[in-house]
Design an enzyme around this catalytic site. Structure first.
Site: not given
Length: 264
Positions: A33-34
Site C-alpha cells: 500500500t506504500q
C-alpha cells in the site's frame, strides 16, 4: 551440493538439513500500500464571491501510461461540499466509496435536520489522514475540500501527513507549481475573493486546466468541474467538460522561435 535439476546449487537436505530461507524474508511486513501505482494528477480550486469552483481531470495513469480516461476525482458529500483527490486512485476510492459514504449514512440516519457542512467534512478527512500517518500506513492522497459553510465559501486541503492548509486559491499535484501562480494573479489574498465573480472564477480555473493539459504529461483535456454556490446552498456539478483547445491543439508551437523551419 544437491545436483538434482529442481534444486541446483543447494546443499543436500539429507546431509545438511533443510535449507533455511529465513534470510530471504524481510524483517518488515509487506508494504504494497506504500507504492502508489495508478495515480491522478492535479486538482484546482478557487473561491469567488458566492462560492467555490473546483476541477480535476479524468485521467488515471498507470505509471507513465494513460490507462483510464474516465476516472472522476471529484465527489459530492452531502449538500454543501465537494471533495477532490489527487494521488493514489485506490486510496481515493477507499475515501470516497467507504469512509465518506459511511460518514454521510451515519449523519443522515439520525434524521434530525442537521446536514454535514464543508468544515465538518474537512475536519473528518484531516483526522483520518493524520491517523493513518501515525499508523505508518498513510493514504497517498492530497485532498481539496470545497464547499459552503456559515454563509461563506470554504476551501482547504490536507495531505498524506495530515497537514492542513486553507487559502482562497489551492491546487494539488503539478498544479501546485503551475496553476497556483495563475490563480493568485486573480485572487492574491482573502480580501480579493469579494471582487471575483462566478464567471471570472470559472474562466481562471479553465485556463489552469488548459495550461496543465499542455504542460503536465499526466493530465488530459477531459475534466470534471464542480461549482459550489451559496446562492441556493446546493452544489452544481458539470460533468466531463472539455478544455477549450485551438482548432489545431499545438498550432501555437509555430510561433515559437526555433520551431520547425523558423530561423532563430
Amino acid at each position: 551440493m544437491n545436483h538434482l535439476p529442481e534444486a541446483w546449487g543447494r546443499p543436500r537436505d539429507d546431509v545438511y538439513g533443510a535449507y533455511d530461507h529465513s534470510h530471504l524474508r524481510p524483517s518488515m511486513p509487506n508494504q504494497h500500500t506504500q507504492e502508489p501505482i495508478v495515480t491522478g494528477t492535479s486538482v484546482v480550486a478557487l473561491k469567488y464571491n458566492g462560492g467555490v469552483v473546483i476541477a480535476a481531470d479524468n485521467l488515471a495513469s498507470y505509471g507513465s501510461l494513460a490507462r483510464f480516461s474516465n476516472m472522476e476525482r471529484l465527489k459530492q458529500v452531502g449538500t454543501h461540499t465537494v471533495v477532490g483527490a489527487s494521488g493514489d486512485i485506490s486510496d481515493m476510492q477507499y475515501l470516497f466509496d467507504t469512509a465518506l459514504e459511511d460518514l454521510v449514512i451515519k449523519e443522515e440516519y439520525q434524521n434530525d435536520g442537521h446536514h454535514l457542512r464543508a468544515k465538518h467534512v474537512y475536519s473528518y478527512l484531516s483526522r483520518v489522514m493524520y491517523h493513518r500517518r501515525n499508523k505508518f500506513d498513510p493514504l497517498w492522497n492530497v485532498l481539496l475540500v470545497a464547499g459552503w459553510d456559515d454563509g461563506k465559501p470554504f476551501l482547504a486541503s490536507t495531505d498524506l501527513l495530515g497537514t492542513t492548509f486553507s487559502a482562497p486559491a489551492l491546487a494539488s499535484g503539478f498544479g501546485a507549481s503551475l496553476a497556483v501562480p495563475l490563480l493568485r494573479r486573480v485572487c492574491p489574498d482573502e480580501e480579493s475573493v469579494a471582487k471575483i465573480s462566478r464567471e471570472r472564477a470559472i474562466e481562471a480555473v479553465e485556463e489552469c486546466m488548459k495550461v496543465l493539459f499542455y504542460r503536465d504529461a499526466r493530465s488530459t483535456n477531459k475534466y470534471t468541474m464542480a461549482i459550489v454556490s451559496g446562492e441556493d446552498n446546493k452544489v452544481d456539478i458539470e460533468w466531463k467538460k472539455d478544455v477549450e483547445l485551438q482548432k489545431q491543439s499545438w498550432k501555437f508551437a509555430e510561433e515559437i522561435r526555433g520551431y520547425g523551419a523558423q530561423i532563430v
